[in-house]
Scaffold this motif. Structure first.
Motif, PDB file in Angstrom:
ATOM      1  N   UNK A   1      -9.944  -5.676  34.568  1.00 47.87           N
ATOM      2  CA  UNK A   1      -9.793  -5.054  32.771  1.00 47.87           C
ATOM      3  C   UNK A   1     -11.360  -4.565  32.569  1.00 47.87           C
ATOM      4  N   UNK A   2     -12.374  -4.824  33.004  1.00 49.97           N
ATOM      5  CA  UNK A   2     -13.534  -4.954  32.255  1.00 49.97           C
ATOM      6  C   UNK A   2     -13.962  -2.696  32.701  1.00 49.97           C
ATOM      7  N   UNK A   3     -13.109  -2.409  33.457  1.00 50.47           N
ATOM      8  CA  UNK A   3     -13.498  -1.097  33.588  1.00 50.47           C
ATOM      9  C   UNK A   3     -11.880  -0.037  33.148  1.00 50.47           C
ATOM     10  N   UNK A   4     -10.781  -0.674  33.211  1.00 57.48           N
ATOM     11  CA  UNK A   4      -9.832  -0.209  32.618  1.00 57.48           C
ATOM     12  C   UNK A   4      -9.090   0.022  34.084  1.00 57.48           C
ATOM     13  N   UNK A   5      -9.392  -0.050  34.892  1.00 53.91           N
ATOM     14  CA  UNK A   5      -9.050   0.520  36.516  1.00 53.91           C
ATOM     15  C   UNK A   5      -7.862  -0.048  36.859  1.00 53.91           C
ATOM     16  N   UNK A   6      -7.154   0.811  37.396  1.00 58.02           N
ATOM     17  CA  UNK A   6      -6.851  -0.676  39.193  1.00 58.02           C
ATOM     18  C   UNK A   6      -6.020   0.246  40.503  1.00 58.02           C
ATOM     19  N   UNK A   7      -6.715  -0.755  41.354  1.00 49.93           N
ATOM     20  CA  UNK A   7      -7.242   0.235  42.603  1.00 49.93           C
ATOM     21  C   UNK A   7      -5.893  -0.113  42.807  1.00 49.93           C
ATOM     22  N   UNK A   8      -4.868   0.876  43.750  1.00 45.19           N
ATOM     23  CA  UNK A   8      -3.927   0.211  44.592  1.00 45.19           C
ATOM     24  C   UNK A   8      -4.687   1.482  45.948  1.00 45.19           C
ATOM     25  N   UNK A   9      -3.948   0.502  46.649  1.00 44.96           N
ATOM     26  CA  UNK A   9      -3.991   0.489  48.398  1.00 44.96           C
ATOM     27  C   UNK A   9      -2.345   1.030  48.605  1.00 44.96           C
ATOM     28  N   UNK A  10      -2.011   2.028  49.373  1.00 43.45           N
ATOM     29  CA  UNK A  10      -0.619   2.034  49.705  1.00 43.45           C
ATOM     30  C   UNK A  10      -0.398   2.948  50.610  1.00 43.45           C
ATOM     31  N   UNK A  11       1.098   3.214  51.690  1.00 44.36           N
ATOM     32  CA  UNK A  11       1.001   3.778  52.377  1.00 44.36           C
ATOM     33  C   UNK A  11       1.685   5.199  51.516  1.00 44.36           C
ATOM     34  N   UNK A  12       0.810   6.672  52.117  1.00 48.26           N
ATOM     35  CA  UNK A  12       1.630   8.018  51.718  1.00 48.26           C
ATOM     36  C   UNK A  12       2.933   8.124  51.703  1.00 48.26           C
ATOM     37  N   UNK A  13       3.714   8.080  53.171  1.00 40.05           N
ATOM     38  CA  UNK A  13       5.284   8.657  53.585  1.00 40.05           C
ATOM     39  C   UNK A  13       5.462   6.950  52.654  1.00 40.05           C
ATOM     40  N   UNK A  14       5.320   6.087  51.997  1.00 40.89           N
ATOM     41  CA  UNK A  14       6.838   5.252  51.591  1.00 40.89           C
ATOM     42  C   UNK A  14       6.424   5.400  49.819  1.00 40.89           C
ATOM     43  N   UNK A  15       5.185   6.212  49.525  1.00 33.58           N
ATOM     44  CA  UNK A  15       5.088   5.989  47.897  1.00 33.58           C
ATOM     45  C   UNK A  15       3.781   7.208  48.086  1.00 33.58           C
ATOM     46  N   UNK A  16       4.429   7.691  46.213  1.00 29.59           N
ATOM     47  CA  UNK A  16       3.353   8.723  46.184  1.00 29.59           C
ATOM     48  C   UNK A  16       2.842   7.925  44.696  1.00 29.59           C
ATOM     49  N   UNK A  17       1.316   8.675  44.705  1.00 27.32           N
ATOM     50  CA  UNK A  17       0.671   7.967  43.024  1.00 27.32           C
ATOM     51  C   UNK A  17       1.746   8.409  42.357  1.00 27.32           C
ATOM     52  N   UNK A  18       2.084   9.424  42.498  1.00 30.55           N
ATOM     53  CA  UNK A  18       3.117   9.578  40.703  1.00 30.55           C
ATOM     54  C   UNK A  18       3.512   9.032  40.419  1.00 30.55           C
TER      55      UNK A  18
END
Length: 68
Positions: free
Chosen positions: A37-54
């Motif tokens: 919340x302090x920086x207004x960011x969301x950090x996501x760790x993901x598998x690019x073959x299963x889900x896109x940043x979009x």
């Protein structure tokens, strides 16, 4: 495993954190989600073959927050 940190506007409380972490965390391929919340960011760790940043951005938008 890929990582992305998104700047998200409109998050201001614990409910916001739960809404974003809960919805993004349910996406297939997402390993972890951490809202700062302090920086207004969301950090996501993901598998690019299963889900896109979009798709991650769309999910955050659907919760009512704006990805900058």
């Amino acid at each position: 495993m890929e990582q992305v940190t998104l700047k998200v506007n409109g998050m201001s409380c614990g409910h916001c954190v739960k809404a974003v972490e809960g919805s993004v965390g349910e996406l297939d391929g997402v390993n972890s989600v951490k809202v700062d919340l302090a920086s207004g960011t969301v950090a996501v760790e993901y598998k690019s073959e299963q889900v896109t940043v979009e798709r991650i951005k769309e999910t955050i938008d659907e919760e009512g927050y704006e990805v900058a």
